[in-house]
Design a protein around this motif. Structure first.
Motif, PDB file in Angstrom:
ATOM      1  N   LEU A 160       0.851  -1.185   0.000  1.00  0.00           N
ATOM      2  CA  LEU A 160       0.000   0.000   0.000  1.00  0.00           C
ATOM      3  C   LEU A 160       0.886   1.234   0.000  1.00  0.00           C
ATOM      4  CD1 LEU A 160      -3.084   0.690   0.251  1.00  0.00           C
ATOM      5  CD2 LEU A 160      -2.646   1.047   2.687  1.00  0.00           C
ATOM      6  N   GLU A 161       0.641   2.122  -0.965  1.00  0.00           N
ATOM      7  CA  GLU A 161       1.390   3.379  -1.063  1.00  0.00           C
ATOM      8  C   GLU A 161       0.475   4.540  -0.674  1.00  0.00           C
ATOM      9  OE1 GLU A 161       3.981   5.874  -4.384  1.00  0.00           O
ATOM     10  OE2 GLU A 161       2.472   4.424  -5.028  1.00  0.00           O
ATOM     11  N   ILE A 162       0.974   5.434   0.168  1.00  0.00           N
ATOM     12  CA  ILE A 162       0.209   6.614   0.591  1.00  0.00           C
ATOM     13  C   ILE A 162       0.970   7.849   0.137  1.00  0.00           C
ATOM     14  CG2 ILE A 162      -0.762   7.883   2.537  1.00  0.00           C
ATOM     15  CD1 ILE A 162      -0.871   5.260   4.076  1.00  0.00           C
ATOM     16  N   ASN A 163       0.359   8.635  -0.741  1.00  0.00           N
ATOM     17  CA  ASN A 163       0.989   9.841  -1.272  1.00  0.00           C
ATOM     18  C   ASN A 163       0.850  10.990  -0.277  1.00  0.00           C
ATOM     19  OD1 ASN A 163       1.687   8.627  -3.768  1.00  0.00           O
ATOM     20  ND2 ASN A 163      -0.420   8.873  -4.463  1.00  0.00           N
ATOM     21  N   LEU A 164       1.969  11.545   0.170  1.00  0.00           N
ATOM     22  CA  LEU A 164       1.958  12.680   1.085  1.00  0.00           C
ATOM     23  C   LEU A 164       2.059  14.008   0.354  1.00  0.00           C
ATOM     24  CD1 LEU A 164       4.335  11.292   3.873  1.00  0.00           C
ATOM     25  CD2 LEU A 164       1.833  11.146   3.744  1.00  0.00           C
ATOM     26  N   SER A 165       2.727  13.991  -0.787  1.00  0.00           N
ATOM     27  CA  SER A 165       2.879  15.184  -1.616  1.00  0.00           C
ATOM     28  C   SER A 165       3.223  14.729  -3.023  1.00  0.00           C
ATOM     29  CB  SER A 165       3.969  16.100  -1.061  1.00  0.00           C
ATOM     30  OG  SER A 165       5.244  15.506  -1.214  1.00  0.00           O
ATOM     31  N   LYS A 166       3.504  15.684  -3.885  1.00  0.00           N
ATOM     32  CA  LYS A 166       3.868  15.338  -5.251  1.00  0.00           C
ATOM     33  C   LYS A 166       5.206  14.629  -5.312  1.00  0.00           C
ATOM     34  CE  LYS A 166       3.887  17.405  -9.866  1.00  0.00           C
ATOM     35  NZ  LYS A 166       3.724  18.670 -10.638  1.00  0.00           N
ATOM     36  N   ARG A 167       6.070  14.891  -4.334  1.00  0.00           N
ATOM     37  CA  ARG A 167       7.414  14.332  -4.338  1.00  0.00           C
ATOM     38  C   ARG A 167       7.595  13.145  -3.399  1.00  0.00           C
ATOM     39  NH1 ARG A 167      11.103  15.171  -8.368  1.00  0.00           N
ATOM     40  NH2 ARG A 167      11.064  17.333  -9.066  1.00  0.00           N
ATOM     41  N   PHE A 168       6.832  13.082  -2.314  1.00  0.00           N
ATOM     42  CA  PHE A 168       7.091  12.098  -1.278  1.00  0.00           C
ATOM     43  C   PHE A 168       5.865  11.243  -0.983  1.00  0.00           C
ATOM     44  CE2 PHE A 168      10.310  15.309  -0.473  1.00  0.00           C
ATOM     45  CZ  PHE A 168      11.435  14.537  -0.282  1.00  0.00           C
ATOM     46  N   GLY A 169       6.134  10.004  -0.567  1.00  0.00           N
ATOM     47  CA  GLY A 169       5.089   9.104  -0.117  1.00  0.00           C
ATOM     48  C   GLY A 169       5.667   8.103   0.875  1.00  0.00           C
ATOM     49  N   ILE A 170       4.803   7.381   1.554  1.00  0.00           N
ATOM     50  CA  ILE A 170       5.215   6.293   2.433  1.00  0.00           C
ATOM     51  C   ILE A 170       4.533   5.022   1.950  1.00  0.00           C
ATOM     52  CG2 ILE A 170       5.676   7.758   4.427  1.00  0.00           C
ATOM     53  CD1 ILE A 170       2.962   6.975   5.536  1.00  0.00           C
ATOM     54  N   TYR A 171       5.091   3.887   2.300  1.00  0.00           N
ATOM     55  CA  TYR A 171       4.506   2.634   1.840  1.00  0.00           C
ATOM     56  C   TYR A 171       4.789   1.508   2.827  1.00  0.00           C
ATOM     57  CZ  TYR A 171       9.268   1.361   0.434  1.00  0.00           C
ATOM     58  OH  TYR A 171      10.601   1.081   0.434  1.00  0.00           O
ATOM     59  N   GLY A 172       3.920   0.513   2.771  1.00  0.00           N
ATOM     60  CA  GLY A 172       4.127  -0.739   3.485  1.00  0.00           C
ATOM     61  C   GLY A 172       4.054  -1.870   2.474  1.00  0.00           C
ATOM     62  N   ASP A 173       4.887  -2.887   2.659  1.00  0.00           N
ATOM     63  CA  ASP A 173       5.037  -3.896   1.616  1.00  0.00           C
ATOM     64  C   ASP A 173       5.334  -5.250   2.256  1.00  0.00           C
ATOM     65  OD1 ASP A 173       5.833  -4.222  -1.517  1.00  0.00           O
ATOM     66  OD2 ASP A 173       7.171  -5.412  -0.270  1.00  0.00           O
ATOM     67  N   ALA A 174       4.865  -6.319   1.619  1.00  0.00           N
ATOM     68  CA  ALA A 174       5.185  -7.679   2.054  1.00  0.00           C
ATOM     69  C   ALA A 174       5.591  -8.499   0.840  1.00  0.00           C
ATOM     70  CB  ALA A 174       3.992  -8.324   2.747  1.00  0.00           C
ATOM     71  N   ARG A 175       6.743  -9.165   0.922  1.00  0.00           N
ATOM     72  CA  ARG A 175       7.238 -10.039  -0.152  1.00  0.00           C
ATOM     73  C   ARG A 175       7.423 -11.440   0.407  1.00  0.00           C
ATOM     74  NH1 ARG A 175      12.533  -7.192  -0.985  1.00  0.00           N
ATOM     75  NH2 ARG A 175      11.816  -6.029   0.837  1.00  0.00           N
TER      76      ARG A 175
END
Length: 211
Positions: A160-175
């Protein structure tokens, strides 16, 4: 599987030439848990390596070919507690070898479910190669280290990617690597060896910087 790995890495290398949307630089903290088991021990004294839950950090690049499709390449450096259980005909002993180093490298084709918005889930699949660093520490009186053959396998991915701004975002991932080539652990100073399934589950969270 080796040929598939080479082909996917070649596609990843060519991705910057065709990427039309953006490139994300990824940096994250990662936790890993082994889900496989050991099998096919050689006769005689049995050396049984056990990897504990570990963690570390990863970096990568995600090349967006469209709003829905991207190719992610990522490498991580992880550490895990390593123990070896020694089983003889009339004894069982455990040797604690400290922290083992693990380096998973993956190339994944991802599908992003929504084109736009603040929250964007994604799914993916690709290949991963897991480097298990040889351990040059004494296991017992006759064993002076462990040599590993590194496994390669299919990796499935979701996040899941969460966009904070046009340049930055945070994400959580499972592989997760559900199917892999078998790794061999051989014990220096003896003829003992064991076939291992590593099959790591890697969970990460981090920051994406777009350029």
């Amino acid at each position: 599987m080796y040929k598939l790995t080479i082909a996917l890495l070649a596609v990843l290398a060519a991705a910057p030439l065709v990427a039309q949307r953006r490139i994300d630089f990824l940096i994250d903290a990662e936790g890993a848990r082994r889900t496989g088991h050991n099998e096919s021990f050689t006769p005689g004294v049995r050396f049984d390596p056990e990897f504990g839950t570990g963690g570390g950090a990863g970096v990568g690049l995600n090349f967006f070919l469209s709003d829905h499709v991207s190719i992610e390449g990522k490498a991580a450096a992880l550490e895990s507690q390593l123990r070896v259980r020694i089983v003889g005909s009339d004894f069982i002993a455990t040797s604690d070898l400290g922290r083992a180093q693990i380096f998973p490298i993956s190339a994944i084709l991802q599908w992003h479910l929504s084109e736009h918005g603040t929250i964007r889930p994604y799914l993916g699949a690709g290949v991963a190669h897991v480097i298990l660093h040889d351990v040059n520490r004494s296991v017992s009186g006759s064993v002076t280290g462990i040599h590993f053959k590194d496994p390669t396998g299919l990796v499935v991915d979701g996040g899941l990617e969460i966009n904070l701004s046009k340049r930055f975002g945070i994400y959580g991932d499972a592989r997760y690597i559900p199917v892999e080539t078998k790794s061999t652990a051989s014990f220096v100073g003896t003829t003992s060896a064991v076939q291992m399934n590593v099959r790591p589950l890697i969970v990460s969270g981090g920051i994406a910087w777009r350029f």
